[in-house]
Design a protein around this motif. Structure first.
Motif, PDB file in Angstrom:
ATOM      1  N   TYR A  58       0.904  -1.346   0.070  1.00 20.27           N
ATOM      2  CA  TYR A  58       0.023   0.095  -0.169  1.00 20.27           C
ATOM      3  C   TYR A  58       0.913   1.233  -0.339  1.00 20.27           C
ATOM      4  CZ  TYR A  58      -4.335  -2.784   1.095  1.00 20.27           C
ATOM      5  OH  TYR A  58      -5.109  -3.761   0.847  1.00 20.27           O
ATOM      6  N   ASN A  76       5.278   4.614   5.040  1.00 23.92           N
ATOM      7  CA  ASN A  76       4.744   5.404   5.905  1.00 23.92           C
ATOM      8  C   ASN A  76       5.635   6.629   6.366  1.00 23.92           C
ATOM      9  OD1 ASN A  76       6.572   4.050   7.500  1.00 23.92           O
ATOM     10  ND2 ASN A  76       5.166   3.271   9.029  1.00 23.92           N
ATOM     11  N   LYS A  77       6.829   6.579   5.764  1.00 20.65           N
ATOM     12  CA  LYS A  77       7.731   7.758   6.035  1.00 20.65           C
ATOM     13  C   LYS A  77       8.516   8.187   4.842  1.00 20.65           C
ATOM     14  CE  LYS A  77       8.711   6.194  10.979  1.00 20.65           C
ATOM     15  NZ  LYS A  77      10.020   5.917  11.710  1.00 20.65           N
ATOM     16  N   TYR A  98       8.866   1.348   4.260  1.00 18.76           N
ATOM     17  CA  TYR A  98       7.723   0.552   4.448  1.00 18.76           C
ATOM     18  C   TYR A  98       7.546  -0.240   5.385  1.00 18.76           C
ATOM     19  CZ  TYR A  98       7.032   1.774  -0.752  1.00 18.76           C
ATOM     20  OH  TYR A  98       6.694   2.655  -1.884  1.00 18.76           O
ATOM     21  N   PRO A  99       6.542  -0.292   6.303  1.00 18.33           N
ATOM     22  CA  PRO A  99       6.433  -1.044   7.503  1.00 18.33           C
ATOM     23  C   PRO A  99       5.972  -2.556   7.153  1.00 18.33           C
ATOM     24  CG  PRO A  99       4.379   0.280   7.138  1.00 18.33           C
ATOM     25  CD  PRO A  99       5.409   0.754   5.926  1.00 18.33           C
ATOM     26  N   THR A 145       3.629  -5.564   6.765  1.00 19.33           N
ATOM     27  CA  THR A 145       2.169  -5.672   6.608  1.00 19.33           C
ATOM     28  C   THR A 145       2.076  -7.152   6.455  1.00 19.33           C
ATOM     29  OG1 THR A 145       2.260  -5.415   4.381  1.00 19.33           O
ATOM     30  CG2 THR A 145       2.158  -3.522   5.653  1.00 19.33           C
ATOM     31  N   ARG A 164      -2.199   5.600  -4.377  1.00 18.24           N
ATOM     32  CA  ARG A 164      -1.244   5.130  -3.599  1.00 18.24           C
ATOM     33  C   ARG A 164       0.123   5.200  -4.325  1.00 18.24           C
ATOM     34  NH1 ARG A 164      -5.170   0.691  -1.071  1.00 18.24           N
ATOM     35  NH2 ARG A 164      -5.684   1.612   0.892  1.00 18.24           N
ATOM     36  N   GLN A 178       5.502  11.942   7.303  1.00 14.87           N
ATOM     37  CA  GLN A 178       4.535  10.680   7.649  1.00 14.87           C
ATOM     38  C   GLN A 178       3.312  10.560   6.718  1.00 14.87           C
ATOM     39  OE1 GLN A 178       5.310   9.323  11.815  1.00 14.87           O
ATOM     40  NE2 GLN A 178       6.010  11.426  12.158  1.00 14.87           N
ATOM     41  N   TRP A 179       3.075   9.315   6.497  1.00 15.30           N
ATOM     42  CA  TRP A 179       2.074   9.067   5.734  1.00 15.30           C
ATOM     43  C   TRP A 179       1.237   7.600   6.200  1.00 15.30           C
ATOM     44  CZ3 TRP A 179      -1.416  10.894   2.229  1.00 15.30           C
ATOM     45  CH2 TRP A 179      -1.952  10.252   1.454  1.00 15.30           C
ATOM     46  N   ASP A 180       0.037   7.573   5.995  1.00 11.53           N
ATOM     47  CA  ASP A 180      -0.977   6.624   6.298  1.00 11.53           C
ATOM     48  C   ASP A 180      -1.427   5.937   4.939  1.00 11.53           C
ATOM     49  OD1 ASP A 180      -2.643   4.458   6.846  1.00 11.53           O
ATOM     50  OD2 ASP A 180      -3.710   5.692   8.315  1.00 11.53           O
ATOM     51  N   PRO A 181      -0.507   5.074   4.535  1.00 11.41           N
ATOM     52  CA  PRO A 181      -0.883   4.474   3.330  1.00 11.41           C
ATOM     53  C   PRO A 181      -2.084   3.712   3.326  1.00 11.41           C
ATOM     54  CG  PRO A 181       0.887   3.180   4.373  1.00 11.41           C
ATOM     55  CD  PRO A 181       0.639   4.223   5.233  1.00 11.41           C
ATOM     56  N   ILE A 235      -0.263  12.273   8.245  1.00  8.97           N
ATOM     57  CA  ILE A 235      -0.132  11.835   9.735  1.00  8.97           C
ATOM     58  C   ILE A 235       0.093  13.232  10.486  1.00  8.97           C
ATOM     59  CG2 ILE A 235       0.722  10.880  11.596  1.00  8.97           C
ATOM     60  CD1 ILE A 235       0.781   8.332   9.768  1.00  8.97           C
TER      61      ILE A 235
END
Length: 449
Positions: free
Chosen positions: A273, A276-277, A303-304, A306, A421, A440-443, A449
């Motif tokens: 998706y 987030n940074k 990329y966190p 998932t 996205r 910071q982004w909420d994908p 954020i």
């Protein structure tokens, strides 16, 4: 992640699994080659005609339209552009039967238009896409889908409400190379994903957006007032119209033009998706022609982890001061190997280990209490997947997927949610550069954020 791969291999079947994992079964040669093919692309030969209109008849609009018209039962009926010279050229190129206009609203009123290609400057993508879907037209919109992240949900909501098929024009998601890379990653061929990097380089004036200015490009032939009506009012400036990518009111710089392709490919391959940074650095090193955007840009992205993939980092680079004749690639690195991914080719590199016969290394291993024989890493072996020569290309297939979805009520690989996205981290890369800060982004929820 392991469970996901097991599920994938079950669905793939024994034969498919062996093919997907073939990089692990190298021959004695250092490099082996396999050909990529596509099967089952639906033919449009016996289908009803799709009547197209083009909005924005510049370089990419012409390329898009010529590619679309290679498909059977697709015809061009109308063209819109704010520069009259392009309208005259459109009739010469595609026929005097065309309806031409400088007002996209007039084009969208026509009942003989089923679908539109939007290849305008970036700052008009959102509004024209919404206008087109509200008018009942299917949409092919060039990347990036929007000019800023605040516009993304407006397009998504209009698309969901319309019931029309909208695809975003990052053709790589329809490429044989990306499809193979997606299959290989899911099969575990290179292990767990840990890092990715992409690079795009150019040097020529045209590649660096110093496009030619027509001699008759002036206020009499260009609807400048309409062009600037959704942004800051300015006096006529031919550079801002014909070289719009260089200016923030109309374009999105290197990241919006080129990074977005790399994001699209990466997200397609990994099912991600997004990051987030986001952070960026760069500068204007060479093309000091009045442009507002850098010609060297470096972006880093986190990329966190998932359920779709392990956590990884991404590094993107773009260089318009490149003396090496230009390079483009996306490299995906895992715990067992790596893939260099292009639209027409994937090169898989796997590390190989052998027993070392170096006396020093053997003695060091003995002193550490390790076995007397110590493995060492040799240069990686390679397996190259390359498209057959008769493949018509990702651009052709991207349009084919859109036409098939229009005719069958199906879906496309790059709908507005996917497109946003991919666009968001590219646009936020610009924001990081100009604001000199980490973003910071909420994908998942597609918001800042």
């Amino acid at each position: 992640m392991k469970q996901q791969r097991r599920n994938f291999l079950k669905k793939l079947g024994a034969t498919g699994a062996v093919a997907a994992l073939s990089p692990l079964a190298f021959s004695q040669e250092s490099t082996a080659k396999q050909f990529l093919e596509r099967e089952g692309l639906i033919s449009s030969q016996n289908e009803s005609a799709i009547r197209l209109a083009l909005i924005g008849a510049g370089i990419m609009g012409i390329e898009d339209t010529n590619t679309a018209l290679k498909h059977s039962n697709v015809e061009l009926v109308a063209v819109c552009d704010l520069y009259k010279g392009r309208l005259d050229a459109a009739k010469q190129r595609w026929g005097n039967h065309l309806f031409v206009t400088q007002d996209h609203h007039e084009l969208l009123k026509r009942s003989d238009v089923d679908a539109v290609i939007i290849a305008t400057s970036d700052h008009w993508h959102k509004q024209i896409s919404i206008d087109a879907m509200n008018a009942g037209k299917h949409v092919y919109c060039e990347k990036p889908m929007v000019h800023s992240v605040k516009e993304g949900m407006d397009v998504i909501n209009a698309w969901k409400k319309s019931g029309k098929v909208m695809v975003v024009g990052s053709q790589g998601v329809s490429s044989l190379g990306n499809e193979k890379a997606k299959e290989l990653l899911a099969s575990g061929a290179i292990g767990d994903l840990v890092y990715a990097e992409g690079f795009w380089a150019r040097m020529s004036p045209e590649g660096a957006w110093q496009y030619a200015i027509p001699k008759d490009g002036n206020e009499q032939t260009v609807d400048w007032k309409r062009y600037t009506s959704n942004t800051k009012s300015r006096d006529w400036d031919p550079l801002r119209f014909f070289r719009w990518r260089n200016y923030l009111d109309y374009g999105t710089g290197m990241s919006g033009d080129l990074f977005v392709h790399l994001f699209s490919s990466l997200h397609f391959i990994t099912n991600s998706y997004g990051p987030n940074k986001i952070s960026a650095m760069g500068g204007l090193r060479y093309w000091k022609d009045g442009r507002e955007v850098p010609d060297v840009l470096l972006g880093t992205f986190d990329y966190p982890e998932t359920k779709e993939h392990s956590g990884f980092n991404l590094s993107l680079r773009c260089n318009f001061v490149d003396g090496t004749s230009g390079t483009t690639y996306l490299r995906i690195v895992g715990t067992k190997g790596s893939m260099d991914v292009k639209w027409e080719e994937v090169v898989v590199k796997m590390n190989q280990t052998v027993t070392s016969d170096d006396p020093f290394l053997q003695e060091q291993a003995r002193l550490r209490g390790e076995p007397e024989t110590r493995a060492t890493i040799l240069p990686p072996k390679e397996l190259v997947y390359t498209a057959q020569r008769n493949w018509k290309g990702a651009h052709y297939d991207h349009f084919g997927n859109w036409f098939t979805a229009i005719r069958t009520g199906g879906t496309v690989a790059e709908d507005p949610v996917f497109g946003f996205r991919a666009a968001a981290p590219a646009l936020l890369c610009n924001d990081s550069y100009f604001q000199n800060k980490l973003i910071q982004w909420d994908p998942i929820n597609m918001k800042l954020i």
